[in-house]
Design a protein around this motif. Structure first.
Motif, PDB file in Angstrom:
ATOM      1  N   ALA A   1       0.830  -1.206   0.000  1.00 20.46           N
ATOM      2  CA  ALA A   1       0.000   0.000   0.000  1.00 20.46           C
ATOM      3  C   ALA A   1       0.856   1.244   0.000  1.00 20.46           C
ATOM      4  O   ALA A   1       0.360   2.350  -0.046  1.00 20.46           O
ATOM      5  CB  ALA A   1      -0.904   0.026   1.210  1.00 20.46           C
TER       6      ALA A   1
ATOM      7  N   ALA B   1      -5.814   0.809   1.243  1.00 15.44           N
ATOM      8  CA  ALA B   1      -5.771  -0.226   0.211  1.00 15.44           C
ATOM      9  C   ALA B   1      -4.685   0.090  -0.802  1.00 15.44           C
ATOM     10  O   ALA B   1      -4.319   1.247  -1.002  1.00 15.44           O
ATOM     11  CB  ALA B   1      -7.129  -0.327  -0.494  1.00 15.44           C
TER      12      ALA B   1
ATOM     13  N   THR C   1     -10.428   5.389  -0.695  1.00 15.31           N
ATOM     14  CA  THR C   1      -9.277   4.609  -0.257  1.00 15.31           C
ATOM     15  C   THR C   1      -8.089   5.544  -0.060  1.00 15.31           C
ATOM     16  O   THR C   1      -8.034   6.627  -0.638  1.00 15.31           O
ATOM     17  CB  THR C   1      -8.897   3.520  -1.274  1.00 15.31           C
TER      18      THR C   1
ATOM     19  N   TYR D   1      -4.429  -6.949  -4.724  1.00 15.07           N
ATOM     20  CA  TYR D   1      -5.041  -5.780  -4.106  1.00 15.07           C
ATOM     21  C   TYR D   1      -5.276  -6.109  -2.633  1.00 15.07           C
ATOM     22  O   TYR D   1      -6.055  -7.009  -2.292  1.00 15.07           O
ATOM     23  CB  TYR D   1      -6.359  -5.448  -4.789  1.00 15.07           C
TER      24      TYR D   1
ATOM     25  N   THR E   1     -13.846  -8.732   2.199  1.00 12.74           N
ATOM     26  CA  THR E   1     -12.970  -7.696   1.641  1.00 12.74           C
ATOM     27  C   THR E   1     -13.492  -7.225   0.282  1.00 12.74           C
ATOM     28  O   THR E   1     -13.331  -6.056  -0.072  1.00 12.74           O
ATOM     29  CB  THR E   1     -11.507  -8.181   1.496  1.00 12.74           C
TER      30      THR E   1
ATOM     31  N   SER F   1     -14.402  -3.385  -0.269  1.00 12.37           N
ATOM     32  CA  SER F   1     -13.798  -2.618  -1.362  1.00 12.37           C
ATOM     33  C   SER F   1     -14.873  -1.943  -2.216  1.00 12.37           C
ATOM     34  O   SER F   1     -14.725  -0.790  -2.625  1.00 12.37           O
ATOM     35  CB  SER F   1     -12.943  -3.533  -2.235  1.00 12.37           C
TER      36      SER F   1
ATOM     37  N   VAL G   1      -6.218  -4.941   1.335  1.00  9.84           N
ATOM     38  CA  VAL G   1      -6.875  -3.958   2.200  1.00  9.84           C
ATOM     39  C   VAL G   1      -6.452  -4.238   3.640  1.00  9.84           C
ATOM     40  O   VAL G   1      -6.129  -5.366   3.994  1.00  9.84           O
ATOM     41  CB  VAL G   1      -8.414  -3.993   2.061  1.00  9.84           C
TER      42      VAL G   1
END
Length: 482
Positions: A24, A354, A426, A189, A415, A419, A191
Motif C-alpha cells: 500500500a 488499500a 481509499t 489488491y 474484503t 472494497s 486492504v
C-alpha cells in the motif's frame, strides 16, 4: 505468511510481512548489491520480439502470437499465497493455447533468479516477491526488465474494445513505475483494517462497530466475559500501526496522510488527528482491553489465539485468511472491518487503506516473450482473477475481478464487499517505502506505547523527531505525495 512464518520473516523480523505492508506504500523490499547484477547489465530494454523462435501467428484472440507447442518458464514466490493459483493458470494456459509450463515455486527468489539473469537465461515471467526479492529499481537500472506497456495497451480478454490498463483499479499500476514506465505489475489488491469472527459476534449479540466508542464498548464487554478486546502481533509493531495510522487518516482526512508522507513539521506534534488517533489506541491499553500477552507474541501466535476466540478483534491486512487457513475453525466466519471512526472524522466509515503488491515481471531477455505477454494479459482477465481469489483467498487489481457466481471464503468475500463499499474512498501511506528508517522509528515508538512505557505525548514527540530527521536528508526532496 502461511505456516513458514519464521523463514518468511527472516533475520530482520519483517521480510514477507514487510513486503505486504509496503504494497500500500509502493512496496518493495530487499536490495541486493549492484555487483550481483553486473553480469546482466547488458540485458537491453526490450528483449527479442520473437522470443528466440517462439513467435506464433498473431490474431484477435492471440495479439502477441503466443505459439502453440512452445514452453513457458514460470517462477513464483511461494509464500502465504502459495503457488496453486499459478498452477491453475498454467493448466488453463495449456488447455486454451497448447502451451505447457515449467513451474518453479520458491521462497529463494534471489538464489533461483539471479544466476539465470547473469547467464542471460531468465524465466519468462516471475513473481519477484518475499524477503529474497530482487528489488525492482535495481533490475530496471540494469536493463533487465521488459516495459509492460504493450501488455497494458493490449485488448482486454473480457472486453476486446477496452485496453487492459483501463480494466484495473485506479492507482494500482503506480508501484511498478520506473522513470514513467510500468516495468512490474503489482497484482494483488490488499486492504487493511480490523478483523473479527462472525460466529463469536453472533453468539455474543455484538454488532460490527462503526464508531470508536462502539468498538470500545465491545472490547469492554469482551473483557467482562474473559475475552481480550484487541489483539495485535506485538513482536511486529507494524500491525498496531495499521490501527493507529488508519485512525489518524480517517480523522484528519487525506491531508493528514500527506502531512506525514511529505514530512510536515506538524505531521505529529501539532496535528489534532495524530493526537486523537494515538490517544484512542492508548485508551485500549490503559483500560486493559488488549488480549493478555499480545505484546509479546509473533503475528501467527497472536492470530492463532484470536482464532481460538481469545480476542474480539485483531489488526491485519487481507492476507490474514489465507495465512490462518490451518488454524481457523470451519465455522469461524472471518470478517473484515474498516477502522471505526473517531468523533469528527473527515473520512467516512467505509474508507479503507488499500493498495497493490506482489510484483510480477517479465525479464527483457525472456526466451518466450510472446507467451509471457499473453500469460500476463490473461492474469488480468476475470477468469484468472477469480482463479486467484479462489486459490489464494485474496483480491487482484482487476476492477470487479471476481465472478459473482463463485463462492469465496467469508473473509475474502468481506474484503470484496468492503472494497465495493469504499469505492474511491481509499488511502495509503507512502512513507514506509520512501523512508524505512522513519518507519522503523514510528514502529518502535508504538511498541513502547503498547507496553505502557511511554504515553501519547511522548509517542507524538518521537514520531515527529523521526519526521524531522528524515526531512534533513536532501534525498527526501525527490518524493512528494500529491
Amino acid at each position: 505468511m502461511g505456516s513458514t512464518s519464521d523463514e518468511n520473516h527472516g533475520s530482520a523480523g519483517v521480510g514477507r510481512r514487510d513486503l505486504i505492508k509496503r504494497s500500500a506504500a509502493l512496496g518493495l523490499i530487499s536490495v541486493p548489491t549492484m555487483s550481483l547484477l553486473s553480469a546482466c547489465a547488458s540485458g537491453g530494454g526490450g528483449g527479442s520480439s520473437d522470443g528466440n523462435g517462439a513467435q506464433g501467428q498473431k490474431s484477435k484472440d492471440n495479439p502477441f502470437g503466443a505459439k502453440k507447442g512452445s514452453k513457458l518458464d514460470v517462477m513464483v514466490f511461494k509464500g502465504g499465497y502459495g503457488d496453486d493459483y499459478a498452477k491453475a493458470w498454467e493448466a488453463d494456459f495449456d488447455k486454451k493455447l497448447g502451451i505447457t509450463s515449467t513451474h518453479t515455486g520458491t521462497q529463494e527468489i534471489t538464489g533461483k533468479l539471479q544466476p539465470r539473469l547473469n547467464a542471460s537465461n531468465p524465466p519468462d515471467i516471475v513473481d519477484d516477491s518475499g524477503a529474497q526479492q530482487i528489488k525492482i529499481d535495481v533490475l530496471y537500472k540494469n536493463d533487465a526488465l521488459l516495459d509492460l506497456s504493450e501488455v497494458l495497451d493490449a485488448p482486454s480478454v473480457d472486453d476486446p474494445g477496452t485496453k487492459v490498463r483501463d480494466t484495473l483499479i485506479p492507482g494500482t499500476l503506480d508501484p511498478g513505475v520506473q522513470e514513467g514506465k510500468v516495468v512490474a505489475l503489482n497484482y494483488i489488491y490488499t486492504v487493511w483494517g480490523l478483523w473479527y469472527s462472525g460466529k463469536l459476534f453472533q453468539e455474543k449479540g455484538w454488532q460490527a462497530p462503526k464508531t470508536w466508542d462502539d468498538f470500545l464498548a465491545i472490547c469492554q464487554d469482551a473483557k467482562k466475559q474473559g475475552i481480550g478486546g484487541l489483539a495485535h502481533q506485538g513482536k511486529y509493531p507494524y500491525y498496531i500501526n495499521v490501527a493507529i495510522m488508519d485512525l489518524i487518516a480517517k480523522k484528519g482526512g487525506i491531508d493528514a496522510v500527506k502531512a506525514i508522507d511529505n514530512l510536515d513539521p506538524k505531521a505529529f506534534v501539532g496535528s489534532d488527528a495524530a493526537q486523537a488517533g494515538i490517544e484512542a489506541i492508548y485508551e485500549v491499553v490503559e483500560k486493559g482491553l488488549l488480549m493478555p500477552g499480545t505484546n509479546g507474541l509473533t503475528h501467527t501466535e497472536s492470530q492463532t489465539r484470536w482464532n481460538q476466540y481469545k480476542a474480539a478483534f485483531i489488526t491485519c491486512g487481507s492476507w490474514l485468511e489465507n495465512e490462518q487457513l490451518k488454524q481457523t475453525p470451519a465455522d469461524f466466519d472471518m470478517k473484515f472491518l474498516p477502522m471505526p471512526l473517531l468523533a469528527g472524522s473527515k473520512m467516512p466509515f467505509e474508507a479503507i487503506r488499500a493498495g497493490s503488491g506482489e510484483p510480477f515481471i517479465i525479464p527483457a531477455k525472456a526466451g518466450n516473450l510472446p507467451a509471457a505477454k499473453e500469460f500476463m494479459r490473461r492474469m488480468l482477465s476475470r477468469e484468472w482473477s477469480t482463479l486467484f481469489a479462489k486459490e489464494a483467498n485474496s483480491l487482484t487489481i482487476l476492477k470487479d475481478g471476481v465472478d459473482a457466481s463463485v463462492k469465496l471464503r467469508p473473509g475474502t468475500q468481506s474484503t470484496v464487499d468492503a472494497s465495493k463499499a469504499a469505492g474511491s474512498n481509499t488511502f495509503r501511506f507512502l512513507y514506509p517505502d520512501w523512508y524505512s528508517e522513519m518507519d522503523t522509528a514510528i514502529q518502535n515508538a508504538s511498541n513502547e506505547l503498547m507496553a505502557k512505557r511511554i504515553q501519547p505525548k511522548e509517542w507524538l514527540k518521537r514520531c515527529q523527531a523521526a519526521v524531522d530527521k528524515q526531512a534533513k536528508d536532501p534525498a527526501s526532496k525527490k518524493n512528494h505525495h500529491d
